[in-house]
Design a protein around this motif. Sequence first.
Motif, PDB file in Angstrom:
ATOM      1  N   MET A   1     -19.318 -34.948  20.621  1.00  0.00           N
ATOM      2  CA  MET A   1     -19.056 -33.969  21.168  1.00  0.00           C
ATOM      3  C   MET A   1     -19.250 -32.936  21.451  1.00  0.00           C
ATOM      4  N   PRO A   2     -18.878 -32.482  23.403  1.00  0.00           N
ATOM      5  CA  PRO A   2     -19.415 -31.189  23.817  1.00  0.00           C
ATOM      6  C   PRO A   2     -18.158 -30.303  23.983  1.00  0.00           C
ATOM      7  N   ASP A   3     -18.811 -29.210  23.593  1.00  0.00           N
ATOM      8  CA  ASP A   3     -17.485 -28.129  23.399  1.00  0.00           C
ATOM      9  C   ASP A   3     -16.477 -27.883  24.705  1.00  0.00           C
ATOM     10  N   LEU A   4     -14.773 -27.688  24.674  1.00  0.00           N
ATOM     11  CA  LEU A   4     -13.995 -27.384  25.214  1.00  0.00           C
ATOM     12  C   LEU A   4     -14.444 -27.113  26.781  1.00  0.00           C
ATOM     13  N   GLN A   5     -15.104 -26.035  26.600  1.00  0.00           N
ATOM     14  CA  GLN A   5     -15.765 -25.082  27.306  1.00  0.00           C
ATOM     15  C   GLN A   5     -16.808 -25.866  28.625  1.00  0.00           C
ATOM     16  N   ASP A   6     -17.298 -26.271  27.972  1.00  0.00           N
ATOM     17  CA  ASP A   6     -18.297 -27.223  29.016  1.00  0.00           C
ATOM     18  C   ASP A   6     -17.910 -29.060  29.702  1.00  0.00           C
ATOM     19  N   LEU A   7     -16.500 -28.691  29.107  1.00  0.00           N
ATOM     20  CA  LEU A   7     -16.339 -29.469  30.171  1.00  0.00           C
ATOM     21  C   LEU A   7     -15.513 -29.963  31.534  1.00  0.00           C
ATOM     22  N   PRO A   8     -15.756 -30.462  32.759  1.00  0.00           N
ATOM     23  CA  PRO A   8     -14.721 -30.070  33.748  1.00  0.00           C
ATOM     24  C   PRO A   8     -13.480 -30.409  33.310  1.00  0.00           C
ATOM     25  N   THR A   9     -12.147 -29.451  34.413  1.00  0.00           N
ATOM     26  CA  THR A   9     -11.204 -29.774  34.068  1.00  0.00           C
ATOM     27  C   THR A   9     -10.593 -29.364  35.101  1.00  0.00           C
ATOM     28  N   LEU A  10      -9.848 -30.508  35.164  1.00  0.00           N
ATOM     29  CA  LEU A  10      -9.335 -31.078  36.631  1.00  0.00           C
ATOM     30  C   LEU A  10      -7.979 -31.108  37.284  1.00  0.00           C
ATOM     31  N   GLU A  11      -7.657 -30.273  38.472  1.00  0.00           N
ATOM     32  CA  GLU A  11      -6.693 -29.726  38.857  1.00  0.00           C
ATOM     33  C   GLU A  11      -5.040 -30.076  38.928  1.00  0.00           C
ATOM     34  N   THR A  12      -5.210 -31.389  39.100  1.00  0.00           N
ATOM     35  CA  THR A  12      -4.473 -32.726  38.601  1.00  0.00           C
ATOM     36  C   THR A  12      -4.206 -33.371  37.719  1.00  0.00           C
ATOM     37  N   PRO A  13      -3.401 -34.142  37.436  1.00  0.00           N
ATOM     38  CA  PRO A  13      -3.281 -35.095  36.355  1.00  0.00           C
ATOM     39  C   PRO A  13      -4.423 -36.234  36.807  1.00  0.00           C
ATOM     40  N   PRO A  14      -5.186 -37.314  35.928  1.00  0.00           N
ATOM     41  CA  PRO A  14      -6.080 -38.392  37.174  1.00  0.00           C
ATOM     42  C   PRO A  14      -5.891 -39.534  37.467  1.00  0.00           C
ATOM     43  N   THR A  15      -6.169 -39.645  38.628  1.00  0.00           N
ATOM     44  CA  THR A  15      -5.341 -40.576  39.797  1.00  0.00           C
ATOM     45  C   THR A  15      -6.185 -42.493  39.248  1.00  0.00           C
ATOM     46  N   ALA A  16      -5.807 -43.365  39.354  1.00  0.00           N
ATOM     47  CA  ALA A  16      -5.974 -44.051  38.703  1.00  0.00           C
ATOM     48  C   ALA A  16      -7.326 -44.572  39.084  1.00  0.00           C
ATOM     49  N   ALA A  17      -7.926 -44.009  40.784  1.00  0.00           N
ATOM     50  CA  ALA A  17      -8.988 -44.209  40.319  1.00  0.00           C
ATOM     51  C   ALA A  17      -9.757 -43.139  40.220  1.00  0.00           C
ATOM     52  N   ARG A  18      -9.562 -42.278  39.709  1.00  0.00           N
ATOM     53  CA  ARG A  18     -10.634 -41.021  38.963  1.00  0.00           C
ATOM     54  C   ARG A  18     -11.074 -41.597  37.390  1.00  0.00           C
ATOM     55  N   ILE A  19      -9.477 -42.497  37.691  1.00  0.00           N
ATOM     56  CA  ILE A  19      -9.907 -43.011  35.794  1.00  0.00           C
ATOM     57  C   ILE A  19     -11.219 -44.128  35.756  1.00  0.00           C
ATOM     58  N   THR A  20     -11.111 -45.069  36.562  1.00  0.00           N
ATOM     59  CA  THR A  20     -11.818 -46.738  37.440  1.00  0.00           C
ATOM     60  C   THR A  20     -12.896 -46.034  37.918  1.00  0.00           C
ATOM     61  N   GLU A  21     -12.879 -44.471  38.342  1.00  0.00           N
ATOM     62  CA  GLU A  21     -15.196 -43.982  38.614  1.00  0.00           C
ATOM     63  C   GLU A  21     -15.679 -43.324  37.397  1.00  0.00           C
ATOM     64  N   MET A  22     -14.177 -43.295  36.399  1.00  0.00           N
ATOM     65  CA  MET A  22     -15.056 -42.352  34.821  1.00  0.00           C
ATOM     66  C   MET A  22     -15.283 -43.792  33.979  1.00  0.00           C
ATOM     67  N   ARG A  23     -14.383 -44.524  34.429  1.00  0.00           N
ATOM     68  CA  ARG A  23     -14.703 -45.895  33.228  1.00  0.00           C
ATOM     69  C   ARG A  23     -16.128 -46.834  34.150  1.00  0.00           C
ATOM     70  N   GLU A  24     -16.641 -45.884  35.296  1.00  0.00           N
ATOM     71  CA  GLU A  24     -17.652 -46.916  35.224  1.00  0.00           C
ATOM     72  C   GLU A  24     -18.835 -46.044  34.936  1.00  0.00           C
ATOM     73  N   LYS A  25     -18.394 -44.731  35.012  1.00  0.00           N
ATOM     74  CA  LYS A  25     -19.831 -43.728  34.740  1.00  0.00           C
ATOM     75  C   LYS A  25     -20.525 -43.959  33.078  1.00  0.00           C
ATOM     76  N   ALA A  26     -19.181 -44.274  32.591  1.00  0.00           N
ATOM     77  CA  ALA A  26     -18.887 -44.557  30.878  1.00  0.00           C
ATOM     78  C   ALA A  26     -20.013 -45.555  31.231  1.00  0.00           C
ATOM     79  N   ALA A  27     -19.807 -46.397  31.462  1.00  0.00           N
ATOM     80  CA  ALA A  27     -20.902 -47.901  30.848  1.00  0.00           C
ATOM     81  C   ALA A  27     -21.710 -46.960  31.783  1.00  0.00           C
ATOM     82  N   ALA A  28     -22.155 -47.167  33.309  1.00  0.00           N
ATOM     83  CA  ALA A  28     -23.615 -47.485  33.332  1.00  0.00           C
ATOM     84  C   ALA A  28     -24.167 -46.014  32.412  1.00  0.00           C
ATOM     85  N   LYS A  29     -23.269 -45.121  31.746  1.00  0.00           N
ATOM     86  CA  LYS A  29     -24.062 -44.886  31.067  1.00  0.00           C
ATOM     87  C   LYS A  29     -24.474 -44.333  29.496  1.00  0.00           C
ATOM     88  N   ASP A  30     -23.435 -45.217  29.057  1.00  0.00           N
ATOM     89  CA  ASP A  30     -23.507 -46.235  28.063  1.00  0.00           C
ATOM     90  C   ASP A  30     -22.915 -44.690  26.642  1.00  0.00           C
TER      91      ASP A  30
END
Length: 81
Positions: free
Chosen positions: A1-30
């Motif tokens: 698991m990466p260090d917290l300081q290495d993670l991107p920080t969102l300015e606002t809570p994630p939207t449905a589109a952002r969550i869908t994008e994250m799901r697609e990215k995770a699946a593509a990268k496995d």
Amino acid sequence: MPDLQDLPTLETPPTAARITEMREKAAAKDETVQVLLPTETDPPERLVVSPRGTCVLLQDTRTASFNPSVPADEVADALSA
């Protein structure tokens, strides 16, 4: 698991589109995709998305989990509440 300081920080809570994008990215990268959420808590909350599409909200322990069958808009609503 990466260090917290290495993670991107969102300015606002994630939207449905952002969550869908994250799901697609995770699946593509496995591999999981993580972002820090905009909160005042210490340690900060982070959203972890698995390659299967499971969304888990973590602080130092799991506070919420959303199976892949939960629509992204419902996850987004829960995270902005």
